[in-house]
Scaffold this motif. Structure first.
Motif, mmCIF file in Angstrom:
data_model
loop_
_atom_site.group_PDB
_atom_site.id
_atom_site.type_symbol
_atom_site.label_atom_id
_atom_site.label_comp_id
_atom_site.label_asym_id
_atom_site.label_seq_id
_atom_site.Cartn_x
_atom_site.Cartn_y
_atom_site.Cartn_z
ATOM 1 N N GLY A 160 0.784 -1.233 0.000
ATOM 2 C CA GLY A 160 0.000 0.000 0.000
ATOM 3 C C GLY A 160 0.809 1.272 0.000
ATOM 4 N N ALA A 161 2.123 1.186 -0.120
ATOM 5 C CA ALA A 161 2.968 2.375 -0.019
ATOM 6 C C ALA A 161 3.407 2.921 -1.373
ATOM 7 C CB ALA A 161 4.203 2.063 0.835
ATOM 8 N N ALA A 162 2.830 2.414 -2.474
ATOM 9 C CA ALA A 162 3.181 2.947 -3.792
ATOM 10 C C ALA A 162 2.693 4.389 -3.915
ATOM 11 C CB ALA A 162 2.566 2.092 -4.885
ATOM 12 N N GLY A 163 3.344 5.151 -4.766
ATOM 13 C CA GLY A 163 2.916 6.525 -5.019
ATOM 14 C C GLY A 163 3.415 7.543 -4.028
ATOM 15 N N GLU A 164 4.360 7.168 -3.161
ATOM 16 C CA GLU A 164 4.898 8.135 -2.195
ATOM 17 C C GLU A 164 5.929 9.026 -2.895
ATOM 18 O OE1 GLU A 164 4.039 8.984 0.715
ATOM 19 O OE2 GLU A 164 2.623 7.409 1.269
ATOM 20 N N ILE A 165 5.418 9.857 -3.783
ATOM 21 C CA ILE A 165 6.251 10.698 -4.632
ATOM 22 C C ILE A 165 7.061 11.695 -3.810
ATOM 23 C CG2 ILE A 165 6.097 12.511 -6.393
ATOM 24 C CD1 ILE A 165 3.644 10.816 -7.480
ATOM 25 N N GLY A 166 6.491 12.137 -2.706
ATOM 26 C CA GLY A 166 7.192 13.102 -1.866
ATOM 27 C C GLY A 166 8.487 12.583 -1.289
ATOM 28 N N HIS A 167 8.669 11.260 -1.302
ATOM 29 C CA HIS A 167 9.875 10.682 -0.699
ATOM 30 C C HIS A 167 10.837 10.130 -1.743
ATOM 31 C CE1 HIS A 167 8.143 11.618 3.083
ATOM 32 N NE2 HIS A 167 7.050 10.978 2.753
ATOM 33 N N ILE A 168 10.633 10.550 -2.996
ATOM 34 C CA ILE A 168 11.695 10.395 -3.991
ATOM 35 C C ILE A 168 12.862 11.270 -3.546
ATOM 36 C CG2 ILE A 168 12.349 10.975 -6.365
ATOM 37 C CD1 ILE A 168 9.490 10.345 -7.191
ATOM 38 N N THR A 169 14.061 10.752 -3.618
ATOM 39 C CA THR A 169 15.226 11.541 -3.205
ATOM 40 C C THR A 169 15.551 12.569 -4.280
ATOM 41 O OG1 THR A 169 16.128 9.736 -1.885
ATOM 42 C CG2 THR A 169 17.644 11.473 -2.543
ATOM 43 N N ALA A 170 15.458 13.848 -3.910
ATOM 44 C CA ALA A 170 15.776 14.939 -4.828
ATOM 45 C C ALA A 170 17.220 15.405 -4.655
ATOM 46 C CB ALA A 170 14.816 16.103 -4.600
ATOM 47 N N ILE A 171 17.699 15.370 -3.406
ATOM 48 C CA ILE A 171 19.064 15.809 -3.100
ATOM 49 C C ILE A 171 19.758 14.653 -2.394
ATOM 50 C CG2 ILE A 171 20.473 17.527 -1.896
ATOM 51 C CD1 ILE A 171 18.053 19.417 -2.090
ATOM 52 N N PRO A 172 20.611 13.894 -3.110
ATOM 53 C CA PRO A 172 21.161 12.657 -2.540
ATOM 54 C C PRO A 172 22.157 12.875 -1.410
ATOM 55 C CG PRO A 172 22.068 13.078 -4.725
ATOM 56 C CD PRO A 172 20.981 14.066 -4.529
ATOM 57 N N PHE A 173 22.845 14.010 -1.403
ATOM 58 C CA PHE A 173 23.835 14.268 -0.362
ATOM 59 C C PHE A 173 23.641 15.676 0.193
ATOM 60 C CE2 PHE A 173 25.789 11.424 -3.527
ATOM 61 C CZ PHE A 173 25.959 10.297 -2.735
ATOM 62 N N GLY A 174 23.612 15.780 1.522
ATOM 63 C CA GLY A 174 23.501 17.095 2.153
ATOM 64 C C GLY A 174 22.104 17.676 2.158
ATOM 65 N N GLY A 175 21.102 16.863 1.891
ATOM 66 C CA GLY A 175 19.739 17.366 1.879
ATOM 67 C C GLY A 175 19.179 17.578 3.276
ATOM 68 N N ALA A 176 18.091 18.314 3.342
ATOM 69 C CA ALA A 176 17.446 18.599 4.630
ATOM 70 C C ALA A 176 16.733 17.353 5.154
ATOM 71 C CB ALA A 176 16.446 19.737 4.465
ATOM 72 N N PRO A 177 16.640 17.217 6.480
ATOM 73 C CA PRO A 177 15.911 16.086 7.059
ATOM 74 C C PRO A 177 14.432 16.125 6.688
ATOM 75 C CG PRO A 177 17.266 17.187 8.711
ATOM 76 C CD PRO A 177 17.251 18.079 7.517
ATOM 77 N N CYS A 178 13.873 14.950 6.448
ATOM 78 C CA CYS A 178 12.450 14.816 6.148
ATOM 79 C C CYS A 178 11.773 14.113 7.329
ATOM 80 C CB CYS A 178 12.272 14.011 4.869
ATOM 81 S SG CYS A 178 10.553 13.763 4.370
ATOM 82 N N ASN A 179 10.478 14.344 7.484
ATOM 83 C CA ASN A 179 9.741 13.707 8.575
ATOM 84 C C ASN A 179 9.723 12.187 8.465
ATOM 85 O OD1 ASN A 179 9.059 16.100 9.864
ATOM 86 N ND2 ASN A 179 7.193 16.371 8.671
ATOM 87 N N CYS A 180 10.019 11.659 7.278
ATOM 88 C CA CYS A 180 10.005 10.209 7.102
ATOM 89 C C CYS A 180 11.252 9.550 7.674
ATOM 90 C CB CYS A 180 9.886 9.853 5.618
ATOM 91 S SG CYS A 180 11.399 10.080 4.667
ATOM 92 N N GLY A 181 12.258 10.353 8.040
ATOM 93 C CA GLY A 181 13.501 9.810 8.580
ATOM 94 C C GLY A 181 14.660 9.869 7.612
ATOM 95 N N LYS A 182 14.367 10.089 6.316
ATOM 96 C CA LYS A 182 15.427 10.244 5.328
ATOM 97 C C LYS A 182 15.836 11.707 5.219
ATOM 98 C CE LYS A 182 13.623 8.407 1.544
ATOM 99 N NZ LYS A 182 14.236 9.252 0.524
#
Length: 331
Positions: A160-182
């Protein structure tokens, strides 16, 4: 088509939108109630059921006027079981049996999906995606959500977790923390909160000036709307932030389209209300990164259902379920 109504519910962490909707997708009556997430969310479905019954009474319609209830909820949902796997702001423990709870509270057949998926279904049924059986809906709000529809059906994935577009990695290094833990998720740069974060980083640098910086000095804060409004005045700072956002969003949408080749990509959520000043640079970057056959076949559009997308998609969900079961249901 049956003259009975279906109930669409768009469950949010703060408010819950509810609507009575015909089987043809016409909204008869809609309203909101506060979402009470106290005591591990034990009152959420019972409050919804109580509100539905009160509205029926006020409209002088019997309970048997309703054929079923569909709900969109924030978080990954196992559609087959109706279990919501985890939630952030609702108080429920992981793997909460939402469909069973909703059916017990309302005494109606129920269907449950992720809220972004429901928004996608709503846009497919009655909105900017109308007529398209292959589309992607991206909701740009406090976070970034997404729903993928293939041949008229939601793509759900193994759990059921398909389509989580917001958690595609846009900045692979040095990106801001996300609420998902990544870190570096698309949500950190393309959501309303992400846009504000980018703007504040620039404003707080030495020498930052212009209309956007003036808004911050005057109010002590800024919003994503402030960024778009000042960009319309050709403020260099706001335009540079907008450019960064649209590069990341255009790239992500191009990669999604390269994989899925949808007929339409619909942008919804509060950020999408910026309109053409957002859509045009996103389209420019989309065309830059998309595979040529995809670039020429996939159309980008702004969602046009607003806050009704979720309840309409939830209604479509239960309508579709009832239609598939119509041989055994007297509706």
């Amino acid at each position: 088509m049956s003259k009975k109504w279906i109930v669409g519910v768009d469950l949010g962490g703060t408010t819950t939108k509810i609507a009575f909707i015909t089987m043809d997708g016409d909204i008869i009556h809609k309203w909101e109630i506060p979402t009470d997430n106290s005591d591990e969310g034990q009152y959420i479905t019972s409050n919804i059921a109580k509100s539905i019954e009160e509205k029926l009474l006020g409209l002088n319609h019997p309970k048997d006027m309703l054929a079923g209830v569909g709900m969109g909820a924030p978080g990954p949902v196992d559609y087959d079981t109706g279990v919501i796997l985890n939630t952030v702001n609702l108080g429920w423990k992981d793997n909460f049996p939402l469909k069973d709870s909703l059916e017990k509270a309302t005494s109606l057949p129920a269907a449950v999906e992720n809220d972004a998926n429901c928004a996608a279904l709503g846009e497919m049924w009655k909105g900017a995606g109308s007529g398209a059986k292959n589309l992607v809906c991206v909701t740009l709000g406090t976070g970034v959500g997404g729903g993928v529809i293939s041949n008229g059906n939601i793509v759900q994935g193994v759990n059921g977790a398909a389509g989580e577009i917001g958690h595609i990695t846009a900045i692979p290094f040095g990106g801001a923390p996300c609420n998902c833990g990544k870190t570096g998720c698309l949500e950190t740069v393309a959501s309303a909160t992400g846009i504000v974060r980018l703007a504040l980083e620039e404003i707080q640098k030495d020498g930052a000036k212009g209309p956007l910086a003036d808004v911050y000095v005057k109010n002590g804060k800024i919003t994503a709307k402030d960024v778009f409004d000042t960009a319309r005045t050709d403020d260099k700072l706001a335009l540079s932030i907008l450019q960064e956002v649209c590069i990341h969003l255009g790239l992500a949408l191009a990669n999604i389209a390269n994989l899925l080749n949808p007929e339409k990509i619909v942008l919804g959520g509060g950020v999408s209300k910026a309109g053409e000043i957002l859509l045009e640079p996103v389209m420019e970057n989309f065309r830059r990164f998309a595979f040529t056959p995809v670039r020429n076949s996939t159309k980008l559009a702004i969602a046009n259902l607003g806050n009704d997308a979720g309840v309409l998609g939830a209604a479509w969900l239960i309508r579709n379920k009832l239609e598939n079961e119509k041989d055994t249901l007297n509706i």
